[in-house]
Each structure stands twice: as C-alpha cells, then as structure tokens.
Design an enzyme around this catalytic site. Structure first.
Site, PDB file in Angstrom:
ATOM      1  N   ASP A   9      12.939 -50.951 -35.626  1.00 58.02           N
ATOM      2  CA  ASP A   9      14.353 -50.616 -35.589  1.00 58.02           C
ATOM      3  C   ASP A   9      15.083 -51.586 -36.519  1.00 58.02           C
ATOM      4  OD1 ASP A   9      16.757 -49.326 -34.360  1.00 58.02           O
ATOM      5  OD2 ASP A   9      17.124 -51.385 -33.719  1.00 58.02           O
ATOM      6  N   ASP A 226      15.421 -53.619 -29.879  1.00 62.13           N
ATOM      7  CA  ASP A 226      16.127 -54.597 -29.065  1.00 62.13           C
ATOM      8  C   ASP A 226      17.298 -54.015 -28.280  1.00 62.13           C
ATOM      9  OD1 ASP A 226      17.780 -54.117 -31.300  1.00 62.13           O
ATOM     10  OD2 ASP A 226      18.739 -56.078 -31.059  1.00 62.13           O
ATOM     11  N   ASP A 230      17.057 -48.094 -27.880  1.00 63.60           N
ATOM     12  CA  ASP A 230      15.636 -48.133 -28.235  1.00 63.60           C
ATOM     13  C   ASP A 230      14.726 -47.970 -27.023  1.00 63.60           C
ATOM     14  OD1 ASP A 230      16.387 -48.727 -30.890  1.00 63.60           O
ATOM     15  OD2 ASP A 230      16.497 -50.865 -30.426  1.00 63.60           O
TER      16      ASP A 230
END
Length: 338
Positions: A9, A226, A230
């Site tokens: 990400d 994080d 996600d």
C-alpha cells in the site's frame, strides 16, 4: 510455497503518510484563502491524511476554521459539506467527472502537472449561490470546480532499497493506491517498480478483490498496509503484514505485525521467514532420517537400548541446536549513502 508477490500500500507504508500542501491553483475570481477556507472547513471532519493536511494548512494560514455542517464522506473519492451556506465538495478529478461537475481546462492541467510529479491533486468545488432549504439544493445551480489543491508525500528513507532487496529474492513487488495512474507510476518509478505492477485508482472496498484476483492467477500474495482501508486486503492475502504504526483494524487483520515502520522491516521479515522455513525443513529431514534408520535397527536388535537412548538424546540436541540458529539472525542491509 514461497511468497511470489508483495503488494505494498502506498500511503503510510512506503511513504511517510504525512501529507503537506505545496500549491493551490484557483479559477478566475477565486482567491487562495477562500479556497483553503472552504476546503479546510469540510476536510476538518475527515480522517484521511489528505483531508487532515488540507485542514491543518488552512487552519495555520487563516488562524482557524469555521466548522462545516452536513458532512458526508465517500471513502476513496471525496467529501461534502456546507460552508458559508454553500455546498462544498472536495475530491479527486475522477470524482468530479463521475458526478459530471464542470472543471476548467486550466484546473485539469494543474492536476495533470501535479500527478506527473508524483504528487496528489484534489479539487475543491462549490456553486455560486447560497444553499436554500438543505444540503442538497442550491440557489445558483450546480457545483463546479473552483480550485486545485496539490499535496506531496515523501518516500520513507530506504524504501527504494527495501524494494530492491525484495526483488533480489525473486519476489515481484506491486504498488497499490487509490491515486491516479499517472501519480502512482511516478512514485513507482522512484521505487523501481515496473509499470505493469502498478495498481492505481483502487477504491478502499476494492483492495481485497485485487488481492483475490492475484491469487486467482496462481500467485502466493503478501500484502503490506497500515490503514483501516487495508484490513480486508490484509485478511485476504496469504500473508498479511501490518506496520507497527498502523491502525488497530489493520494490525488485527494481519498475520504479522512489523514493530518498525522502516520499509526494510518488510524485507527482513521475508528473509527471516525463509531462514525459519529452511531450519524447519532441515529438522524434519534429520528427524525422519534418524527415525527411519534407527527405529528398525533397534527393533531388530542391532542397537543396544543404551545406545538407542543416547542417540535419541543426541537427535533432540541436534534439532534444538539447529533451531537456535535463528536467534543469531541479523539482516544484511545495504549501506545507503547520505
């Protein structure tokens, strides 16, 4: 099976996640302070790093913000609220286009220029009249884009080197983000991630589907993230890794939590996993080999019981000693010039 692809990400994982406002471009007749005041007031109720950066800069420059009313959030797209009796929308160019809201060519060019530099550009828009009778109705017609707010995030130190370490292990690395294709590719270029592994314009609710699609292609996928957005993707991945600075939702959904937010910790975890698996395989090979040979010999009387008992103790010590090698694991990180 080994992990074959690591999906990173972008915001908060390979970047610091600390956005800062670097430029404001406005439509004719609109001042920067006016655009910041309205966009900041709406974003002050947001929890997204982009919104927080806009609200923080607006409050610092203007000495405070008047709260917006009727706040609405559309994750991955934009936010809406009432400021100064006007409906104000802040969101991506794609968000404005999907709603068929007018965007001047000059503002579109500002968005393109920002994304080419790997920056994030959001549009702030409002109509020209006061709201009459509620959040969804205005006295002067449709909202239109009035300003472009450009924000920049910085890569975490060592991110490019960490990606290179993972790639040297024979693992493909992909970048996952809700940013535009152009902005995502600019960041990927800094990380030396191939364009075909850039997964851009992915809405929060679509992240798990992206991971599922990669798994459908026969890949063993590790996901690193994080944020709350996600969590579903972390749970879907074959190996979910959450950074230690991540949200409780991400940490709870992940299989592994990295104590450090240093990108090298991702590569360290993968290396350590390989070392651990090698030790497990060696222990299994020794244990099976020993038992396949020693048990028949003892059963047929070729081994003295005393010798067999001693050999069993030695076997246990070999397995334990081999396992203790993991304690001596120290990652070999490249020296990054200052």
């Amino acid at each position: 099976r080994w992990v074959q692809m690591v999906v990173l990400d972008k915001t908060g994982t390979v970047t610091t996640g600390s956005m800062r406002l670097v430029a404001v471009t406005t439509a004719p007749g609109v001042g920067e302070d006016e655009a910041l005041r309205r966009a900041g007031a709406v974003e002050d109720s947001s929890e997204h790093p982009i919104g927080l950066a806009i609200a923080r800069e607006a409050a610092a420059r203007l000495g405070g913000l008047h709260p917006a009313t009727g706040f609405e959030s559309r994750p991955g797209s934009g936010v809406r609220g009432i400021v100064d009796d006007r409906a104000v929308i802040v969101g991506s160019l794609d968000f404005f286009d999907r709603r068929s809201l007018p965007v001047l060519p000059a503002l579109r060019r500002a968005v393109t220029a920002a994304e080419t530099e790997g920056q994030t550009a959001v549009l702030a828009g409002w109509d020209d009249g006061a709201v009459q009778g509620g959040a969804g109705q205005s006295g002067a017609g449709q909202e239109r884009a009035q300003a472009v707010l450009v924000l920049a995030d910085t890569l975490r130190p060592g991110a490019a080197e960490a990606v290179a370490r993972i790639q040297r292990m024979g693992i493909r690395v992909a970048l996952l983000t809700g940013d535009s294709e152009r902005a995502a590719r600019a960041v990927a270029a800094q990380l030396r991630i191939a364009p075909e592994y850039v997964l851009a314009r992915v809405r929060p609710e679509e992240k798990a589907n992206v991971i599922r699609g990669l798994q459908g292609d026969g890949l063993q996928v590790a996901m690193v993230g994080d944020g709350v957005n996600d969590a579903a993707a972390l749970a879907q991945a074959d190996l979910g890794m959450a950074t230690g600075t991540g949200t409780d939702a991400a940490i709870g959904a992940a299989d592994l939590t990295l104590v450090s937010s240093d990108p090298h910790a991702i590569a360290d975890a993968l290396v350590l996993a390989r070392v651990t698996l090698s030790v497990i395989r060696a222990n299994l090979a020794w244990a099976f080999g020993y038992n396949v040979i020693a048990i028949p010999m003892a059963a047929l009387g070729f081994l003295n019981p005393l010798i067999a008992g001693l050999a069993m103790s030695v076997s246990s010590l070999v397995v334990s000693g081999n396992s203790l090698q993991i304690r001596r694991f120290r990652p070999k990180r490249p020296v990054v010039p200052e």
